[in-house]
Every structure is written in C-alpha cells, then in structure tokens.
Write a protein that holds these residues in place. Sequence first.
Motif, short mmCIF file in Angstrom:
data_model
loop_
_atom_site.label_atom_id
_atom_site.label_comp_id
_atom_site.label_asym_id
_atom_site.label_seq_id
_atom_site.Cartn_x
_atom_site.Cartn_y
_atom_site.Cartn_z
N ASP A 1 -17.98 -71.67 -64.26
CA ASP A 1 -16.85 -71.48 -63.33
C ASP A 1 -16.24 -72.85 -63.06
O ASP A 1 -16.85 -73.69 -62.39
CB ASP A 1 -17.38 -70.85 -62.04
N TRP A 2 -15.04 -73.11 -63.60
CA TRP A 2 -14.47 -74.45 -63.44
C TRP A 2 -14.10 -74.75 -61.99
O TRP A 2 -14.06 -75.92 -61.60
CB TRP A 2 -13.29 -74.66 -64.37
N LYS A 3 -13.88 -73.72 -61.19
CA LYS A 3 -13.57 -73.97 -59.78
C LYS A 3 -14.78 -74.55 -59.05
O LYS A 3 -14.65 -75.46 -58.24
CB LYS A 3 -13.09 -72.68 -59.11
N ALA A 4 -15.97 -74.03 -59.37
CA ALA A 4 -17.19 -74.60 -58.81
C ALA A 4 -17.42 -76.00 -59.35
O ALA A 4 -17.83 -76.91 -58.62
CB ALA A 4 -18.38 -73.70 -59.14
N GLY A 5 -17.13 -76.18 -60.64
CA GLY A 5 -17.26 -77.50 -61.24
C GLY A 5 -16.30 -78.51 -60.61
O GLY A 5 -16.65 -79.68 -60.40
N LEU A 6 -15.09 -78.05 -60.31
CA LEU A 6 -14.11 -78.91 -59.65
C LEU A 6 -14.60 -79.34 -58.28
O LEU A 6 -14.47 -80.52 -57.90
CB LEU A 6 -12.78 -78.17 -59.54
N ALA A 7 -15.18 -78.41 -57.54
CA ALA A 7 -15.72 -78.74 -56.21
C ALA A 7 -16.81 -79.80 -56.32
O ALA A 7 -16.86 -80.75 -55.51
CB ALA A 7 -16.26 -77.48 -55.54
N ASP A 8 -17.66 -79.68 -57.33
CA ASP A 8 -18.72 -80.67 -57.54
C ASP A 8 -18.15 -82.04 -57.87
O ASP A 8 -18.63 -83.06 -57.38
CB ASP A 8 -19.65 -80.21 -58.67
N VAL A 9 -17.13 -82.06 -58.72
CA VAL A 9 -16.51 -83.33 -59.11
C VAL A 9 -15.87 -84.02 -57.90
O VAL A 9 -16.00 -85.22 -57.71
CB VAL A 9 -15.47 -83.10 -60.23
N LEU A 10 -15.19 -83.24 -57.07
CA LEU A 10 -14.56 -83.82 -55.88
C LEU A 10 -15.62 -84.40 -54.94
O LEU A 10 -15.42 -85.47 -54.34
CB LEU A 10 -13.72 -82.77 -55.16
N LYS A 11 -16.77 -83.73 -54.83
CA LYS A 11 -17.86 -84.26 -54.01
C LYS A 11 -18.40 -85.56 -54.60
O LYS A 11 -18.68 -86.52 -53.88
CB LYS A 11 -18.99 -83.23 -53.91
N ASP A 12 -18.53 -85.59 -55.93
CA ASP A 12 -19.03 -86.80 -56.60
C ASP A 12 -18.06 -87.96 -56.37
O ASP A 12 -18.49 -89.10 -56.15
CB ASP A 12 -19.19 -86.56 -58.09
N LEU A 13 -16.77 -87.67 -56.45
CA LEU A 13 -15.78 -88.74 -56.26
C LEU A 13 -15.77 -89.25 -54.82
O LEU A 13 -15.54 -90.43 -54.58
CB LEU A 13 -14.39 -88.23 -56.66
N GLU A 14 -16.02 -88.35 -53.88
CA GLU A 14 -16.08 -88.78 -52.47
C GLU A 14 -17.21 -89.77 -52.25
O GLU A 14 -17.09 -90.70 -51.45
CB GLU A 14 -16.28 -87.55 -51.57
N LYS A 15 -18.30 -89.60 -52.95
CA LYS A 15 -19.46 -90.48 -52.81
C LYS A 15 -19.18 -91.89 -53.32
O LYS A 15 -19.83 -92.85 -52.90
CB LYS A 15 -20.66 -89.90 -53.57
N THR A 16 -18.22 -92.00 -54.25
CA THR A 16 -17.95 -93.30 -54.87
C THR A 16 -16.76 -94.02 -54.23
O THR A 16 -16.40 -95.10 -54.68
CB THR A 16 -17.70 -93.12 -56.37
N THR A 17 -16.14 -93.40 -53.24
CA THR A 17 -14.98 -94.03 -52.60
C THR A 17 -15.30 -94.44 -51.16
O THR A 17 -16.29 -94.03 -50.60
CB THR A 17 -13.77 -93.07 -52.59
#
Length: 283
Positions: free
Chosen positions: A267-283
């Motif tokens: 499910d790319w929508k779930a994958g997108l949510a995970d990516v956004l969380k990962d990016l938040e951790k690095t900013t």
Amino acid sequence: MILVFGTTGQVATELRALLPEAVFLGRDEADLTDPAHCAQKIAALKPEAVINAAAYTAVDKAETDEDAAALVNGAAPTEMAKACAALGIPFVHISTDYVFDGSGETPFAPDHPTAPLGAYGRTKLLGENGIRAAGGPFAILRTSWVFSAHGNNFVKTMLRLGAERDTLTIVADQIGGPTPARAIANACVDIANRLKTEPNTAGTYHFSGAPDVSWADFARAIFKKAGITCAVEDIPTSAYPTPAQRPANSRMECHTLDATFGIHRPDWKAGLADVLKDLEKTT
C-alpha cells in the motif's frame, strides 16, 4: 552471508538497515563498468546469495550515454548471474517497467512481450536476458516509481517544490504504482531466502505499489498527507517533454509474485506515511 551490490541507492539503503550482517559493495569496491571485476568479487566472497541493488538509473542521461548504461545495467548483472550460477547460489536483480512500451491500459504481466522505448529500458532488458541465460537460480523483480526518505525521488521533489510554490503542473496521463523502497528491500530478501531452498521458484516477477495512480494524483496525495497547501494542475506528457520517452502505462500485474512467494502489493499510502515520518526524524 548475503552479498549486496549497491550502498547508497534507495533500495540499497533500505537493505543496509534490514541486513546489518550482509556485505555491501559500493562502486569504490565493485566497479560496475568492469563486469568481470564484479564476478570476481562474488567468486572470492562465496556468499549464500547475491542481491543486485545497483544500476544506472539516469533515464534521460542514458539516451546519450547508452554504452555506459549498457555496461552497468546489462553486462555487469549478466556476469554477476554467471558467477552465482557457478556457485549454485541465488541471484536477485531489480529491473523496471521501462522494458515495456507503456501502451494500452492493461497491467503488464511478467511474460508480456518487451519493447523498450529508450536506452534505459533497452539496457535493463540486456541485463534481464543475460541473467536468464546464465542458468542459475535467479529472480528478476521488475518494479516502478520507487520512493523513500533517501536519495532523489518524486516524493522528496514534491515536498521541496510544494513548500516553495502555490501551484505545480504535474503529468496526469502516465499511470503506475508508486513503490516504497523498503517494501522492495523486504521482497528481495524474502525471495533470496526462498530461492536457497526452492530454486524452482526462479523467474521474472512484478512488484509495484497499489493502487495504481497518475503522477498528478500521487502529488495530491503527498501534499495532503504532508499538510502542504499546493494546488496541482493536470498536464499531458506532451506538455513536459524529456529526452527519454516515459511509458504512459506502468501498471504491472503482480499476481505471480503473490502466488509464488506470498508477497502482496504494498500500500503506497502507508509507505508514504512511513517516509514522511522518516523525513521528520532527519529534519
């Protein structure tokens, strides 16, 4: 021990997190423009399986640099597969929807006739054909529209541009399945492990995210999930010319991967949510 070619690409980065005990070879250790050297690395290390997560992915540049792309995407994986066949070990290779012509609206099955539109697709097809001819236990995993929190990809580009502009014009007549790199990495490992004990599962498989969507609607989903108020204006491919022709239809039939390995379309929508969380951790 699993040997992985690639260290910094989207899938390779996810594999490094997934397989801390694996051996990873970057281009400084395995020159992909020297296919024989790549084969020698496999012969010397004698791994239990090999995953090739390295490729020449500059689609537009390949139009004027096809010889180099053919070495990296064609000759190198061919020699890797031959080395794996000599050892009797699994070889898992990532390929692309670009081996098809993108015609029609029906999802492409793994056995559909190939007809690349450009140099990138032609060079990836060279690699596929060489791997099949090598005679070892292999899996070619064709995927599409890869995204992650790493490297350059559509999601990260949209996040950057969406924060800078009020409106973006995005191609709406190319349809495909955005695929999280993390899901691809997991699939590669599962397939490699299965091939060790069931070499009869060798073959060509498709793996892309669900549901299929246009680039424009994918952008809208990214902005909505990220809370970015940037409008998306649909445009045809003809309004955004590029050196390499993109497939209009990147839909992929993924049933055989599910039936053989029990690996479902992510499910790319779930994958997108995970990516956004990962990016938040690095900013």
